[in-house]
Design an enzyme around this catalytic site. Structure first.
Site, mmCIF file in Angstrom:
data_model
loop_
_atom_site.group_PDB
_atom_site.id
_atom_site.type_symbol
_atom_site.label_atom_id
_atom_site.label_comp_id
_atom_site.label_asym_id
_atom_site.label_seq_id
_atom_site.Cartn_x
_atom_site.Cartn_y
_atom_site.Cartn_z
ATOM 1 N N THR A 99 0.832 -1.209 0.000
ATOM 2 C CA THR A 99 0.000 0.000 0.000
ATOM 3 C C THR A 99 0.863 1.254 0.000
ATOM 4 O OG1 THR A 99 -1.830 -1.107 1.118
ATOM 5 C CG2 THR A 99 -1.741 1.290 1.296
ATOM 6 N N THR A 139 -4.434 -1.304 -4.181
ATOM 7 C CA THR A 139 -3.061 -1.803 -4.019
ATOM 8 C C THR A 139 -2.987 -3.265 -4.423
ATOM 9 O OG1 THR A 139 -2.456 -0.265 -2.256
ATOM 10 C CG2 THR A 139 -1.320 -2.382 -2.269
ATOM 11 N N SER A 316 46.481 -12.702 -3.779
ATOM 12 C CA SER A 316 46.883 -12.740 -2.383
ATOM 13 C C SER A 316 47.647 -11.473 -2.010
ATOM 14 C CB SER A 316 47.770 -13.964 -2.126
ATOM 15 O OG SER A 316 48.296 -13.938 -0.808
ATOM 16 N N LYS A 322 50.370 -15.344 -6.851
ATOM 17 C CA LYS A 322 49.186 -16.211 -6.743
ATOM 18 C C LYS A 322 48.009 -15.563 -7.472
ATOM 19 C CE LYS A 322 46.813 -19.090 -3.332
ATOM 20 N NZ LYS A 322 45.429 -18.955 -3.771
#
Length: 470
Positions: A99, A139, A316, A322
């Site tokens: 609503t 609504t 990393s 890495k």
């Protein structure tokens, strides 16, 4: 700040003088500080399209004056074009079955229409939020219809990305079709498979997901506009009831159909559950593919190392060099979130009572997020992962040749018991299956060469030479 005084059933309240929203919107904004987010842009546009179509319909049947209709339509057009969205200040998760969201739209459109007609905001004697903007509506038909329209706007965006993913996987299936690798079941060596076959299988499951999402759109084309409060159409003119969905389809340029049973369509939200289920199924498949890519690319030296994912960023803060599989990782995280959203949607749809389900706001919040993040996740999955995958051909070949799994192809020729003995010895000593078969005199070399044609193992009835030509 200057204020104007507005009143509602609760009492009077100061509303910022320049605000297009009104007292009911302001109360809701104060009550619902849940996500601290705003309603979805496409949902706001859908509300404006509903109000525009309703004004047009009410004018056509003689219930709304032409000058008011024009002002409402102009205000709605501005919202549809992206204006005034900052005036929609209510949290997407809200009590009251939506609503507050409906009244937010009614008040913004009303005040903009008043302004267009030369009045001052808050002078609802010119254009009233309920009597004019919300005429013939509730609504309980506006909000579910706006939700369905929003879904129909979001799904095609997700489908576009899924189709790109399908094409990218198909291309990789062709690129990798001649690469033999070791297939694995339950994380253990099984029998040879072509890398291209694996990627073809990924494309096949994505194709099913595309078909599911295309089909499930039909679930949400059926709307309950005209049903008003509980589906009986109270306060809606019969002519309005007959015209509104057609007019709304034209305004929104979306194919919509009026429910045959408006009471059922107002009570039950199974259509949203069906959409969520299709999205969740797709998410499950995407996460499984992501798992496979992380495994096949693991290492790069101490894992499977069969494929390389494109390096996208440092992996990393402490380990130099890495690189992590961040794109498949984020795709899985999107999937986890979608799966959780599906549970929320399921429980909210189940929780309705009698003539209405009050929990549509949380359904929409989660379902919009699921569809949107699915598309966004797939987009980065394609662009930053799938298209850049390469294969380590020699690594794949060596793993197959040194695997015990190829003993499966020999089993029909020497019997299960002898084959199992060879496998056991190979695992214990590190000798190859080929060496042990020849050493034990179980098969002649020429015969063994035919049996251990790894390409042929991936396509029964076709020799490796024929497969490569194919």
């Amino acid at each position: 700040m200057n204020f104007r005084i507005e009143s509602d059933s609760i009492g009077t309240k100061e509303v910022p003088k320049e605000a297009y929203y009104g007292v009911q919107t302001l109360r809701a904004a104060e009550n619902f500080k849940i996500t601290r987010l705003k309603m979805h842009e496409d949902f706001i546009k859908s509300l404006a399209q509903i109000k525009k179509a309703s004004a047009i319909t009410n004018c056509e049947i003689g219930l709304l004056e032409k000058n008011i209709e024009r002002a409402i339509v102009q205000a709605c057009n501005e919202i549809i074009c992206g204006k005034l969205h900052e005036e929609f200040i209510i949290d997407p998760i809200q009590g009251g079955a939506g609503t507050s969201a409906n009244m937010n739209a009614n008040e913004v459109i009303s005040n903009r229409a008043i302004e267009i007609l030369g009045g001052e905001k808050g002078d609802y004697s010119i254009v009233h939020p309920n009597d004019h903007v919300n005429m013939g509506q509730s609504t309980n038909d506006v909000i579910p219809t706006a939700g369905k329209m929003t879904i129909l706007k979001l799904i095609p965006k997700a489908l576009k990305q899924l189709k790109r993913l399908y094409d990218a996987l198909q291309e990789k299936a062709i690129e990798f079709d001649d690469i033999i690798k070791m297939g694995r079941t339950q994380m253990q060596d099984a029998v040879p498979i072509r890398l291209g076959q694996e990627f073809k299988a990924y494309s096949s499951v994505i194709k099913r997901d595309i078909l599911r999402l295309e089909k499930v759109q039909e679930e949400v084309r059926v709307v309950n506009m005209g049903g008003t409060a509980v589906g009986t159409g109270i306060n809606a003119d019969e002519q309005y009831l007959n015209k509104i969905v057609c007019n709304l389809s034209n305004v929104a340029e979306i194919e919509l159909r009026q429910a045959e049973d408006l009471i059922d369509s107002t009570q039950n939200l199974d259509g949203f559950v069906a959409v969520s289920a299709a999205v969740k199924t797709c998410a499950v498949n995407l996460s499984k593919i992501s798992n496979d890519l992380r495994l096949m690319s693991s290492g790069p030296r101490t894992g499977f190392g069969e494929i390389n994912l494109p390096p996208k960023q440092n992996g990393s803060s402490i380990m130099p060099g890495k690189i992590n599989p961040v794109i498949p990782e984020v795709m899985s995280q999107v999937a986890f979130n979608i799966i959780g959203n599906d549970m929320t949607i399921t429980m909210a749809a189940e929780a309705g009572q009698l003539e209405l389900n009050a929990f549509e706001p949380v359904i929409f919040y989660n379902l919009f997020e699921s569809i949107e993040t699915l598309g966004n996740g797939v987009e980065t999955f394609v662009d930053n992962c799938i298209c850049g995958i390469t294969a380590n051909r020699e690594r794949c070949k060596n793993l197959v040749e040194n695997s015990v799994g190829i003993i499966t192809a020999i089993c029909p020729h020497v019997g299960y018991k002898k084959a199992a003995g060879v496998a056991k010895t190979a695992i214990k000593t590190g000798e190859s299956v080929r060496e042990l078969i020849l050493k034990q005199g179980l098969l002649k070399e020429a015969e063994l060469n035919d049996i251990l044609d790894t390409v042929a193992m991936t396509e029964p009835g076709i020799s490796g030479k024929q497969m490569l030509v194919k």
